[in-house]
Design a protein around this motif. Structure first.
Motif, PDB file in Angstrom:
ATOM      1  N   CYS A  99       0.867  -1.354  -0.024  1.00  0.00           N
ATOM      2  CA  CYS A  99       0.044  -0.069  -0.003  1.00  0.00           C
ATOM      3  C   CYS A  99       0.952   1.238   0.276  1.00  0.00           C
ATOM      4  O   CYS A  99       2.070   1.175   0.227  1.00  0.00           O
ATOM      5  N   ARG A 100       0.189   2.237  -0.534  1.00  0.00           N
ATOM      6  CA  ARG A 100       1.126   3.470  -0.369  1.00  0.00           C
ATOM      7  C   ARG A 100       1.149   4.121   0.775  1.00  0.00           C
ATOM      8  O   ARG A 100       0.109   4.223   1.605  1.00  0.00           O
ATOM      9  N   ARG A 145       0.806   7.360   2.800  1.00  0.00           N
ATOM     10  CA  ARG A 145      -0.105   8.669   3.175  1.00  0.00           C
ATOM     11  C   ARG A 145       0.433   9.411   4.138  1.00  0.00           C
ATOM     12  O   ARG A 145       0.379   9.185   5.408  1.00  0.00           O
ATOM     13  N   TYR A 146       0.519  10.885   4.091  1.00  0.00           N
ATOM     14  CA  TYR A 146       0.841  11.758   4.913  1.00  0.00           C
ATOM     15  C   TYR A 146      -0.520  12.229   5.399  1.00  0.00           C
ATOM     16  O   TYR A 146      -1.060  13.050   4.393  1.00  0.00           O
ATOM     17  N   ARG A 147      -0.659  12.581   6.540  1.00  0.00           N
ATOM     18  CA  ARG A 147      -1.839  13.635   6.769  1.00  0.00           C
ATOM     19  C   ARG A 147      -1.341  14.757   7.662  1.00  0.00           C
ATOM     20  O   ARG A 147      -0.524  14.540   8.443  1.00  0.00           O
TER      21      ARG A 147
END
Length: 356
Positions: free
Chosen positions: A13-14, A16-18
């Motif tokens: 899975c990629r 992700r930055y939140r």
């Protein structure tokens, strides 16, 4: 998460930055910054700085291979312009490149043709035919001397000033003659600008045929020939041209020609015989014909409108007004049946004109 094997690793899975930061509690605001022109400082120098030569400092750590002898030689040539340049070690091949180029004007004066094939005349044309065409051209020689030519064309500032001063000198009728026909002058009439109507804009109108309507043309055939112009008898010379544009086609602009009706024509004819008559009532002009036009305002088509009058001492004076352009009118063609809908718009048919 990744899965590793013996050969490679693949991403399942990629990432992700939140952004967990809260929103800004106030709206954005524009700050006034100083313009770029105001940021630049004005650079001023003096003659001492301009005359001081800038030396080229060589740095061994710059990594650029400089030829120290060549730099010193160029510096010596700039600081000592009187030094003699030696070309003893120049090869014969490079000496050809050192020859100064010849001036193109000198080559043209000598009549030499350029060594370019597509600029030369075709050699398949017989030379005798070209010589025969050149022999048939008549040789025109001006009989005016160089002094007369400069006086007529006003090429220099001094000749222009002398030409203006000469207009205020009253010529002698006994010695004044035409420059070409040599005929003597009989009377001198001053030509002055017409200041009463100097602001008016005049245009020469050229129509393809008589702009009178059919009623006036039929009436002229029944009348006897007179010394006056037919347009003066039925007031056809007092017509009005009004521009109009087609709302369906902005490129379709033309002129509508209006002529006075029968009652207004009688009033205008009486006003010609009695110029002191006051036109206090409005006159009606009816639409006669549509014209397309071409306005030519080239300097070569400018003319003078001359009117002979008498001054306060009852001396003849010629007043002139400048006619700046020429209007060439052509009858507007009728539209094809499939384009008749483009004529469906309101056009002026009657004009009410009040003279002041």
């Amino acid at each position: 998460m990744t899965s590793k094997s013996s050969s490679r690793g693949d991403y399942i899975c990629r990432v992700r930055y939140r952004n967990q930061l809260p929103s800004i509690p106030f709206p954005p605001k524009l700050l006034t910054s100083q313009p770029l022109v105001a940021r630049n400082a004005q650079y001023t120098t003096n003659s001492l700085i301009e005359q001081t030569p800038h030396l080229l400092n060589l740095d061994s750590s710059s990594g650029i291979p400089f030829d120290k002898l060549l730099v010193d030689y160029l510096d010596m040539m700039e600081t000592n312009p009187d030094v003699v340049r030696m070309n003893a070690n120049v090869s014969d091949v490079d000496k050809l490149l050192m020859t100064p180029p010849r001036d193109e004007k000198e080559l043209n004066k000598q009549g030499r043709k350029p060594n370019v094939t597509w600029l030369r005349r075709s050699e398949y044309i017989a030379s005798t035919e070209r010589k025969q065409k050149q022999a048939n051209v008549p040789e025109i020689r001006s009989k005016l001397s160089q002094q007369d030519m400069e006086a007529h064309t006003y090429r220099t500032h001094q000749s222009q000033m002398e030409g203006v001063d000469a207009t205020f000198i009253r010529h002698d009728l006994t010695t004044l003659r035409h420059p070409r026909t040599k005929k003597r002058a009989k009377k001198l009439t001053p030509i002055l600008p017409d200041m009463t109507c100097w602001e008016n804009v005049y245009t020469i109108g050229q129509f393809p045929s008589d702009p009178a309507d059919n009623h006036r043309l039929n009436k002229r055939q029944r009348l006897d020939a007179s010394s006056k112009q037919p347009s003066e008898l039925d007031a056809a010379d007092r017509g009005i041209l009004r521009p109009i544009s087609n709302p369906h086609d902005p490129n379709d602009s033309y002129l509508i020609w209006f002529l006075p009706d029968e009652d207004s024509s009688n009033v205008l004819k009486q006003q010609k015989t009695d110029p002191q008559q006051v036109l206090d009532k409005p006159l009606n002009f009816e639409a006669v014909r549509d014209y397309t036009y071409r306005n030519d305002n080239a300097p070569g088509h400018q003319n003078l409108l001359l009117v002979l009058q008498h001054d306060e001492q009852q001396q003849p004076v010629m007043l002139y007004s400048l006619v700046k352009s020429k209007l060439v009118a052509q009858k507007k063609r009728a539209l094809a049946p499939q384009y008749r809908y483009m004529n469906d718009y309101e056009k002026p048919n009657v004009l009410s004109v009040t003279y002041q």
